[in-house]
Design a protein around this motif. Structure first.
Motif, short mmCIF file in Angstrom:
data_model
loop_
_atom_site.label_atom_id
_atom_site.label_comp_id
_atom_site.label_asym_id
_atom_site.label_seq_id
_atom_site.Cartn_x
_atom_site.Cartn_y
_atom_site.Cartn_z
N ALA A 1 -8.05 3.26 1.83
CA ALA A 1 -8.82 4.26 2.58
C ALA A 1 -7.89 5.07 3.48
CB ALA A 1 -9.88 3.56 3.42
N PRO A 2 -8.32 6.25 3.94
CA PRO A 2 -7.50 7.01 4.89
C PRO A 2 -7.17 6.17 6.12
CG PRO A 2 -9.29 8.36 4.05
CD PRO A 2 -9.54 6.96 3.55
N HIS B 1 -6.55 -5.50 6.50
CA HIS B 1 -7.22 -4.23 6.78
C HIS B 1 -8.42 -4.06 5.84
CE1 HIS B 1 -7.95 0.07 7.22
NE2 HIS B 1 -7.10 0.09 8.25
N THR B 2 -9.57 -3.75 6.41
CA THR B 2 -10.79 -3.69 5.61
C THR B 2 -10.85 -2.47 4.69
OG1 THR B 2 -11.94 -2.58 7.43
CG2 THR B 2 -12.10 -4.99 7.32
N GLY B 3 -9.99 -1.50 4.91
CA GLY B 3 -10.01 -0.30 4.08
C GLY B 3 -9.13 -0.41 2.84
N ILE B 4 -8.54 -1.58 2.62
CA ILE B 4 -7.68 -1.77 1.45
C ILE B 4 -8.41 -2.63 0.43
CG2 ILE B 4 -5.47 -2.64 0.63
CD1 ILE B 4 -4.44 -2.28 3.54
N ILE C 1 0.81 -1.22 0.00
CA ILE C 1 0.00 0.00 0.00
C ILE C 1 0.85 1.27 0.00
CG2 ILE C 1 -1.93 -1.18 1.12
CD1 ILE C 1 -1.13 0.25 3.74
N ALA C 2 2.13 1.18 -0.25
CA ALA C 2 2.97 2.37 -0.29
C ALA C 2 2.53 3.29 -1.42
CB ALA C 2 4.43 1.99 -0.48
N ASP C 3 2.43 4.58 -1.14
CA ASP C 3 2.22 5.53 -2.23
C ASP C 3 3.44 5.50 -3.14
OD1 ASP C 3 -0.23 6.38 -1.22
OD2 ASP C 3 0.68 7.96 -0.02
N ALA C 4 4.61 5.43 -2.56
CA ALA C 4 5.85 5.35 -3.32
C ALA C 4 6.98 4.88 -2.43
CB ALA C 4 6.21 6.71 -3.93
N VAL C 5 7.89 4.13 -3.01
CA VAL C 5 9.15 3.74 -2.36
C VAL C 5 10.26 4.04 -3.36
CG1 VAL C 5 10.58 1.83 -1.54
CG2 VAL C 5 8.16 1.95 -0.90
#
Length: 290
Positions: free
Chosen positions: A225-226, A198-201, A168-172
């Motif tokens: 999700a946030p 995690h239910t928000g993914i 879930i990284a925005d960027a690495v």
């Protein structure tokens, strides 16, 4: 050139485009040396896509023999990471950048780069330096690489990028001794930035998004999700552990991990804001699976 396009961009940069491959490259040095370097790069680039396509089934497998120069770069780059699932496709963009750089960096060329969609290969003669600007967090950060450093490749991966990610990284962003190794490592570290269950993914099987994906039925991230600050930091810490493990093995020189406004870093990577840059790179936010 079989469909490959070669053009000149502002700032005396060379633009090489063929199918999904889009490279901005530049060599610095005497005019004759630069002209010869660009001619070599254009000629080599004209063969790249056909060469890769010929071995694509093997490159999408975990451990199949390959023969082409770029395919061998890809296979060598992912080999140290094979304790977990990885195919040579995790290093394709970086390996192509390395291959084009290899022909750019000829006699008389003091410094050069090949930027393949944000995976950057660098050539630095003694005493030379390149500063690469990376827009990965909404602000502009820069990485200065000097000839004496052991860094010759920079790559960025994450779920918002061109390729699928298991994390879930925005960027690495990773610094390593080649762009291919940086590309493979960035993929693996980005995968490790995660909150399993995690239910928000939102996740879907890769093959439902792209039928011939090398990831097969593995679940790839489609939305996040946030997160709370604690959740964000836990995910980043998981990725940081992976990055530090790779650095301890000598595979990478440093890494910076980004998620929902949070950032963690390890090793020889400092990201001061606002420096003048030789190489400018916008991490792609539009998804191009593969």
């Amino acid at each position: 050139m079989s469909g490959a396009l070669v053009a000149r961009l502002a700032g005396n940069r060379l633009h090489l485009q063929h199918g999904p491959i889009d490279i901005v490259a530049q060599a610095f040095g005497p005019k004759a040396a630069v002209a010869a370097a660009e001619a070599r790069a254009a000629a080599r680039f004209g063969t790249v896509l056909e060469e890769l396509a010929a071995e694509l089934p093997a490159l999408r497998a975990e451990d199949a023999p390959v023969t082409g120069a770029i395919a061998q770069r890809m296979t060598a780059a992912v080999s140290p990471f094979r304790a977990e699932f990885i195919t040579p496709m995790a290093a394709v963009a970086g390996a192509v950048a390395d291959e084009i750089l290899a022909v750019l960096a000829g006699p008389g060329v003091r410094r050069a780069y090949a930027n393949n969609g944000g995976d950057i290969a660098l050539h630095l003669a003694p005493g030379q330096m390149l500063t690469c600007a990376l827009a990965v967090t909404g602000g502009l950060d820069s990485v200065a690489v000097r000839a004496e450093d052991r860094v010759r490749g920079i790559a960025t991966s994450g779920w918002r990028g061109r390729s699928f990610s298991l994390g879930i990284a925005d960027a690495v962003t990773v610094l390593a001794r080649s762009a291919a190794i940086a590309d493979a490592a960035a993929t693996m570290i980005a995968n490790a930035v995660d909150l399993p269950g995690h239910t928000g993914i939102a996740r879907r099987p890769a093959q439902e998004m792209q039928s011939d994906s090398d990831l097969g039925a593995r679940l790839v991230t489609m939305g996040v999700a946030p997160l709370t600050a604690a959740e964000r930091d836990a995910a980043l810490a998981a990725g940081l552990r992976a990055a530090e493990g790779f650095r301890a093995r000598g595979l990478i020189e440093g890494a910076a991990l980004f998620l929902q406004g949070g950032r963690m870093a390890t090793g020889a990577i400092a990201l001061p804001v606002g420096e003048s840059a030789d190489v400018r790179f916008q991490y792609p936010q539009d998804r191009h699976p593969g």
